[in-house]
Write a protein that holds these residues in place. Sequence first.
Motif, PDB file in Angstrom:
ATOM      1  N   ARG A   1       0.781  -1.443  -0.072  1.00  0.00           N
ATOM      2  CA  ARG A   1      -0.128  -0.134   0.048  1.00  0.00           C
ATOM      3  C   ARG A   1       0.800   1.288  -0.131  1.00  0.00           C
ATOM      4  NH1 ARG A   1      -3.479   2.531   4.503  1.00  0.00           N
ATOM      5  NH2 ARG A   1      -5.423   3.350   3.603  1.00  0.00           N
ATOM      6  N   PHE A   2       0.649   2.129  -1.096  1.00  0.00           N
ATOM      7  CA  PHE A   2       1.798   3.106  -1.223  1.00  0.00           C
ATOM      8  C   PHE A   2       0.993   4.442  -0.507  1.00  0.00           C
ATOM      9  CE2 PHE A   2       2.623   0.312  -4.805  1.00  0.00           C
ATOM     10  CZ  PHE A   2       3.869   0.547  -4.910  1.00  0.00           C
ATOM     11  N   LYS A   3       2.144   4.979   0.243  1.00  0.00           N
ATOM     12  CA  LYS A   3       1.845   6.554   0.983  1.00  0.00           C
ATOM     13  C   LYS A   3       2.083   7.540  -0.248  1.00  0.00           C
ATOM     14  CE  LYS A   3       2.593   4.643   5.791  1.00  0.00           C
ATOM     15  NZ  LYS A   3       3.060   5.002   6.772  1.00  0.00           N
ATOM     16  N   VAL A   4       0.911   8.450  -0.225  1.00  0.00           N
ATOM     17  CA  VAL A   4       0.993   9.474  -1.174  1.00  0.00           C
ATOM     18  C   VAL A   4       0.920  10.871  -0.386  1.00  0.00           C
ATOM     19  CG1 VAL A   4       0.010  10.605  -2.991  1.00  0.00           C
ATOM     20  CG2 VAL A   4      -0.341   8.124  -2.581  1.00  0.00           C
ATOM     21  N   GLY A   5       1.743  11.744  -0.765  1.00  0.00           N
ATOM     22  CA  GLY A   5       2.050  13.150  -0.325  1.00  0.00           C
ATOM     23  C   GLY A   5       1.545  14.081  -1.545  1.00  0.00           C
ATOM     24  N   ILE A   6       0.417  14.836  -1.357  1.00  0.00           N
ATOM     25  CA  ILE A   6      -0.174  15.559  -2.350  1.00  0.00           C
ATOM     26  C   ILE A   6       0.023  16.992  -2.169  1.00  0.00           C
ATOM     27  CG2 ILE A   6      -2.296  16.108  -3.431  1.00  0.00           C
ATOM     28  CD1 ILE A   6      -3.679  13.643  -2.772  1.00  0.00           C
ATOM     29  N   ILE A   7       0.847  17.558  -3.156  1.00  0.00           N
ATOM     30  CA  ILE A   7       1.088  19.070  -3.336  1.00  0.00           C
ATOM     31  C   ILE A   7       0.155  19.884  -3.902  1.00  0.00           C
ATOM     32  CG2 ILE A   7       2.912  20.865  -3.367  1.00  0.00           C
ATOM     33  CD1 ILE A   7       4.889  18.555  -3.500  1.00  0.00           C
ATOM     34  N   GLY A   8      -0.649  20.645  -3.128  1.00  0.00           N
ATOM     35  CA  GLY A   8      -1.950  21.291  -4.043  1.00  0.00           C
ATOM     36  C   GLY A   8      -3.069  20.798  -3.719  1.00  0.00           C
ATOM     37  N   CYS A   9      -3.939  21.262  -2.839  1.00  0.00           N
ATOM     38  CA  CYS A   9      -5.345  20.614  -2.552  1.00  0.00           C
ATOM     39  C   CYS A   9      -6.483  21.041  -3.225  1.00  0.00           C
ATOM     40  CB  CYS A   9      -5.643  21.044  -1.050  1.00  0.00           C
ATOM     41  SG  CYS A   9      -4.268  20.267   0.051  1.00  0.00           S
ATOM     42  N   GLY A  10      -6.393  22.054  -4.494  1.00  0.00           N
ATOM     43  CA  GLY A  10      -7.565  22.006  -5.368  1.00  0.00           C
ATOM     44  C   GLY A  10      -7.564  20.834  -6.201  1.00  0.00           C
ATOM     45  N   ILE A  11      -6.919  20.964  -7.382  1.00  0.00           N
ATOM     46  CA  ILE A  11      -7.224  19.567  -8.124  1.00  0.00           C
ATOM     47  C   ILE A  11      -6.636  18.292  -7.286  1.00  0.00           C
ATOM     48  CG2 ILE A  11      -4.868  19.826  -9.139  1.00  0.00           C
ATOM     49  CD1 ILE A  11      -8.241  18.716 -10.927  1.00  0.00           C
TER      50      ILE A  11
ATOM     51  N   THR B   1       0.163  21.284  -8.346  1.00  0.00           N
ATOM     52  CA  THR B   1       0.240  23.082  -8.077  1.00  0.00           C
ATOM     53  C   THR B   1      -0.328  23.679  -9.472  1.00  0.00           C
ATOM     54  OG1 THR B   1       2.608  22.833  -8.994  1.00  0.00           O
ATOM     55  CG2 THR B   1       2.155  22.574  -6.497  1.00  0.00           C
ATOM     56  N   PRO B   2      -0.068  25.089  -9.326  1.00  0.00           N
ATOM     57  CA  PRO B   2      -0.193  25.651 -10.775  1.00  0.00           C
ATOM     58  C   PRO B   2       1.097  25.440 -11.551  1.00  0.00           C
ATOM     59  CG  PRO B   2      -0.579  27.223  -8.819  1.00  0.00           C
ATOM     60  CD  PRO B   2      -0.443  26.043  -8.221  1.00  0.00           C
ATOM     61  N   PRO B   3       0.897  25.431 -12.975  1.00  0.00           N
ATOM     62  CA  PRO B   3       1.935  24.880 -13.823  1.00  0.00           C
ATOM     63  C   PRO B   3       3.412  25.439 -13.499  1.00  0.00           C
ATOM     64  CG  PRO B   3      -0.014  25.586 -14.886  1.00  0.00           C
ATOM     65  CD  PRO B   3      -0.114  26.185 -13.735  1.00  0.00           C
ATOM     66  N   ALA B   4       3.645  26.493 -13.244  1.00  0.00           N
ATOM     67  CA  ALA B   4       4.858  27.144 -13.502  1.00  0.00           C
ATOM     68  C   ALA B   4       6.092  26.325 -12.458  1.00  0.00           C
ATOM     69  CB  ALA B   4       4.844  28.636 -13.083  1.00  0.00           C
ATOM     70  N   VAL B   5       5.477  25.844 -11.672  1.00  0.00           N
ATOM     71  CA  VAL B   5       6.376  25.121 -10.543  1.00  0.00           C
ATOM     72  C   VAL B   5       6.508  23.429 -10.723  1.00  0.00           C
ATOM     73  CG1 VAL B   5       6.410  26.834  -8.941  1.00  0.00           C
ATOM     74  CG2 VAL B   5       4.454  25.030  -8.592  1.00  0.00           C
TER      75      VAL B   5
ATOM     76  N   ALA C   1      14.725  13.312  -7.833  1.00  0.00           N
ATOM     77  CA  ALA C   1      16.247  13.372  -7.122  1.00  0.00           C
ATOM     78  C   ALA C   1      15.999  12.625  -5.817  1.00  0.00           C
ATOM     79  CB  ALA C   1      16.500  14.880  -6.923  1.00  0.00           C
ATOM     80  N   ALA C   2      15.013  12.597  -5.265  1.00  0.00           N
ATOM     81  CA  ALA C   2      14.665  12.179  -3.935  1.00  0.00           C
ATOM     82  C   ALA C   2      14.145  10.680  -4.048  1.00  0.00           C
ATOM     83  CB  ALA C   2      13.510  12.960  -3.222  1.00  0.00           C
ATOM     84  N   GLY C   3      14.241  10.136  -5.162  1.00  0.00           N
ATOM     85  CA  GLY C   3      13.806   8.572  -5.407  1.00  0.00           C
ATOM     86  C   GLY C   3      12.381   8.396  -4.959  1.00  0.00           C
ATOM     87  N   LYS C   4      11.548   9.423  -5.430  1.00  0.00           N
ATOM     88  CA  LYS C   4      10.016   9.197  -5.213  1.00  0.00           C
ATOM     89  C   LYS C   4       9.391   8.976  -6.430  1.00  0.00           C
ATOM     90  CE  LYS C   4      10.367  10.751  -0.772  1.00  0.00           C
ATOM     91  NZ  LYS C   4      10.085  10.009   0.370  1.00  0.00           N
ATOM     92  N   HIS C   5       8.262   7.996  -6.488  1.00  0.00           N
ATOM     93  CA  HIS C   5       7.479   8.068  -7.597  1.00  0.00           C
ATOM     94  C   HIS C   5       6.777   9.275  -7.500  1.00  0.00           C
ATOM     95  CE1 HIS C   5       8.384   3.787  -7.672  1.00  0.00           C
ATOM     96  NE2 HIS C   5       7.847   3.595  -6.500  1.00  0.00           N
ATOM     97  N   VAL C   6       6.166   9.754  -8.786  1.00  0.00           N
ATOM     98  CA  VAL C   6       5.764  10.942  -9.249  1.00  0.00           C
ATOM     99  C   VAL C   6       4.506  10.961 -10.025  1.00  0.00           C
ATOM    100  CG1 VAL C   6       6.294  13.535  -9.720  1.00  0.00           C
ATOM    101  CG2 VAL C   6       7.953  12.084  -8.802  1.00  0.00           C
ATOM    102  N   VAL C   7       3.386  11.496  -9.412  1.00  0.00           N
ATOM    103  CA  VAL C   7       2.404  11.811 -10.434  1.00  0.00           C
ATOM    104  C   VAL C   7       2.194  13.404 -10.602  1.00  0.00           C
ATOM    105  CG1 VAL C   7      -0.131  11.808 -10.440  1.00  0.00           C
ATOM    106  CG2 VAL C   7       1.145   9.790  -9.391  1.00  0.00           C
ATOM    107  N   CYS C   8       2.043  13.759 -11.944  1.00  0.00           N
ATOM    108  CA  CYS C   8       2.070  15.184 -11.932  1.00  0.00           C
ATOM    109  C   CYS C   8       0.959  15.725 -12.822  1.00  0.00           C
ATOM    110  CB  CYS C   8       3.469  15.902 -12.769  1.00  0.00           C
ATOM    111  SG  CYS C   8       3.395  17.432 -12.713  1.00  0.00           S
ATOM    112  N   GLU C   9       0.234  16.541 -12.512  1.00  0.00           N
ATOM    113  CA  GLU C   9      -0.840  17.402 -13.440  1.00  0.00           C
ATOM    114  C   GLU C   9      -0.320  17.792 -14.782  1.00  0.00           C
ATOM    115  OE1 GLU C   9      -3.974  17.903 -14.328  1.00  0.00           O
ATOM    116  OE2 GLU C   9      -4.884  16.433 -12.780  1.00  0.00           O
ATOM    117  N   LYS C  10      -1.283  18.293 -15.556  1.00  0.00           N
ATOM    118  CA  LYS C  10      -0.732  18.905 -16.769  1.00  0.00           C
ATOM    119  C   LYS C  10      -0.700  20.393 -16.522  1.00  0.00           C
ATOM    120  CE  LYS C  10      -5.059  20.463 -17.145  1.00  0.00           C
ATOM    121  NZ  LYS C  10      -5.431  21.535 -16.902  1.00  0.00           N
TER     122      LYS C  10
END
Length: 355
Positions: free
Chosen positions: A4-14, A75-79, A89-98
């Motif tokens: 069971r993978f633990k997820v940290g979400i950055i940006g609570c809108g979408i 987050t907003p796209p610019a970042v 770089a931290a070795g995390k799996h990454v999910v990223c919005e468009k």
Amino acid sequence: MSKRFKVGIIGCGIGRSHIVEGYLPHADKYEVAALCDLDETRLNAVADEFFVSRRTRSSDELMSDPDIDIIDICTPPAVHTKLVLQALAAGKHVVCEKPLTGSLAEVDQVRLAEKNSKGLLMPIFQYRYGEGVAQAKRIIDSGLAGKPYAATAETFWRRTADYYDNPWRGRWATELGGVLMTHAIHLHDMLTYLLGPIERVFARAETRVNAIEVEDCVSASLLMQNGALASLTATLGAAEEISRLHIAFEHVTFESNHEAYSPGDGPWRIVPVSDEVRQAIDALLADSPPVGRRFNGQMEAFYGALVSGAAPPVTSEDARRSLELVTAIYHSNDTHSDVVLPIAEDHPKYHSWRP
């Protein structure tokens, strides 16, 4: 017992939509362990709603937390680029919005970082998931559809001045683009998902609806590598919101549903040229497995990749193809010329499509 993978979400809108549609339906596969947002009121509201105790305004905290397996960037796209590179770089799996990044140069930088990271990177293209698009994809891949002829992709949405009363929307520096980037990008990805790569682009882009920096009306003509012709039309001034994909093949014509934010859902209109083709399609689809819609389907497919070590269901190459189309449309509009794909490092908009 499966991981069971633990997820940290950055940006609570979408990010909230990712929780509701993607993670909660798969609570046996994912745990939303932490939330991050600069807006403390929104952060606490979403964290309280879903009983997430770990909350922070610092993305660095999530990146350095050894208990977090997946960083989900909403987050907003610019970042996006900065956060994706930091997470890899931290070795995390990454999910990223468009959009995944703000240029083709940044996409290529991310893809290089991905090769050197133990983490998997999955861009979000949730329109690929739903019974309608899954059935169309299966028919096309089987060869039953035959030669592709022509297609249209329509994103007719509505955004008013209230929508742009926001510190980052409608601005090149922070949103990175307009209707192409924030609204039509998903339907355009679904088009190439079904029809394959693009060879040439001619386009026009205008700002006609709102007093913003970026475009809100687009028309583009595409030549696909397989010879098919496609047209893209998008506006943010429509009175009725629809998203529609319409594709004619030699043996079958497909038309998506018209739901603005879920055109991949079934049923689609699937019109064969003969009873013989209809019977072959019925036989092909008789044992089709169920497919989750939108984020539900994509997060389920991502889990399969995580546990098997396979490539993610949506890749950084898919994101590059999407942003290559955006780059070509902006360049064609600026130069009033056909743009040939793929776009390489020597292209004038490789490092930025922004004015």
